[in-house]
Design a protein around this motif. Structure first.
Motif, PDB file in Angstrom:
ATOM      1  N   ILE A   5      74.460  13.717 -57.402  1.00  0.00           N
ATOM      2  CA  ILE A   5      73.669  14.940 -57.487  1.00  0.00           C
ATOM      3  C   ILE A   5      73.880  15.652 -56.153  1.00  0.00           C
ATOM      4  O   ILE A   5      73.587  15.095 -55.090  1.00  0.00           O
ATOM      5  N   ALA A  19      66.787  12.394 -58.770  1.00  0.00           N
ATOM      6  CA  ALA A  19      67.369  12.261 -60.109  1.00  0.00           C
ATOM      7  C   ALA A  19      66.253  12.300 -61.144  1.00  0.00           C
ATOM      8  O   ALA A  19      65.252  11.588 -61.013  1.00  0.00           O
ATOM      9  N   PHE A  62      74.118   7.588 -57.331  1.00  0.00           N
ATOM     10  CA  PHE A  62      73.534   6.531 -58.157  1.00  0.00           C
ATOM     11  C   PHE A  62      74.062   5.173 -57.718  1.00  0.00           C
ATOM     12  O   PHE A  62      73.327   4.185 -57.681  1.00  0.00           O
ATOM     13  N   ASP A 105      68.618  12.727 -66.078  1.00  0.00           N
ATOM     14  CA  ASP A 105      69.814  12.316 -65.335  1.00  0.00           C
ATOM     15  C   ASP A 105      70.078  10.825 -65.519  1.00  0.00           C
ATOM     16  O   ASP A 105      71.212  10.403 -65.750  1.00  0.00           O
ATOM     17  N   HIS A 106      69.021  10.036 -65.410  1.00  0.00           N
ATOM     18  CA  HIS A 106      69.148   8.586 -65.577  1.00  0.00           C
ATOM     19  C   HIS A 106      69.557   8.235 -67.009  1.00  0.00           C
ATOM     20  O   HIS A 106      70.407   7.368 -67.235  1.00  0.00           O
TER      21      HIS A 106
END
Length: 234
Positions: free
Chosen positions: A219, A192, A228, A196-197
């Motif tokens: 993902i 990630a 996540f 993305d975070h």
């Protein structure tokens, strides 16, 4: 003369009826056929020196004997194989696309998502075998029954953009209680990114104001995925 004998030996018509792909399917059923034999039926014919089955084996070899990798090949890739013209290439791609769409058909009962694997199963047919990034969401009700899955955006090889306004509008329109985010990495990298975070955090904070939960962000890369929620970073 020798070449004539070799061609005859390679020709499917010279085989026992129960070994010819079409006849074998009729006599023994479709599950009895190998991947190469099924592809041979699609091809219809081989070349002057290769039977349709041998040509099919050659096609599979170009994809490391993986149907998954074969599904990534384009018409341009396939016609590079000697004996494969545009018509044969289109037939192969069309058959693989039908298989992908079949996976995507929902059962009569809408699926329930209780794990990241369930979410992956719902989304994989959309995000596998594509050379660019796409961002999708799955909307669920309070019982985690899937209400809808929707593509949000299409990007390039390196990335895509997800607009929170579009995501939340769809969620409100469907009266969704939860959202699962997902995008693919064509590179195969499951890590990630900082972006993305950041996007996940932004959407999670916005969802709270609407009494909606961001349940996970997947993902997807090839046949694998990063969750996540499973990693405790949601």
């Amino acid at each position: 003369m020798n070449m004539h004998i070799e061609e005859k030996a390679l020709g499917i018509k010279s085989w026992s009826p129960e070994d010819r792909p079409r006849e074998k399917l009729i006599l023994k059923g479709r599950s009895s056929l190998s991947d190469a034999e099924l592809i041979a039926i699609l091809l219809g014919s081989g070349t002057t020196t290769l039977s349709a089955v041998d040509l099919a084996k050659k096609i599979l070899l170009s994809a490391d004997n993986s149907l998954h990798r074969l599904a990534h090949l384009t018409i341009k890739d396939l016609v590079k194989i000697k004996g494969i013209g545009e018509a044969k290439a289109i037939t192969i791609i069309a058959a693989l696309e039908l298989g992908r769409r079949r996976k995507n058909l929902d059962a009569d009962e809408k699926p329930k998502i209780t794990s990241s694997k369930d979410a992956f199963d719902v989304l994989k047919s959309e995000l596998l075998d594509i050379p660019h990034e796409e961002f999708w969401i799955v909307l669920v009700n309070r019982a985690n029954i899937v209400l809808k899955k929707q593509r949000i955006s299409i990007g390039g090889v390196a990335g895509t953009v997800a607009d929170p306004k579009i995501i939340f509008k769809l969620a409100l329109d469907e009266l969704a209680s939860g959202i699962i985010l997902a995008h693919n990495h064509p590179s195969g990298n499951l890590s990630a990114s900082v972006a993305d975070h950041s996007l996940t955090k932004k959407l999670k904070e916005g969802a709270k104001l609407l009494d909606i939960q961001i349940l996970d962000h997947l993902i997807i890369a090839n046949q694998r995925y990063y969750s996540f929620a499973d990693e405790g970073v949601l």
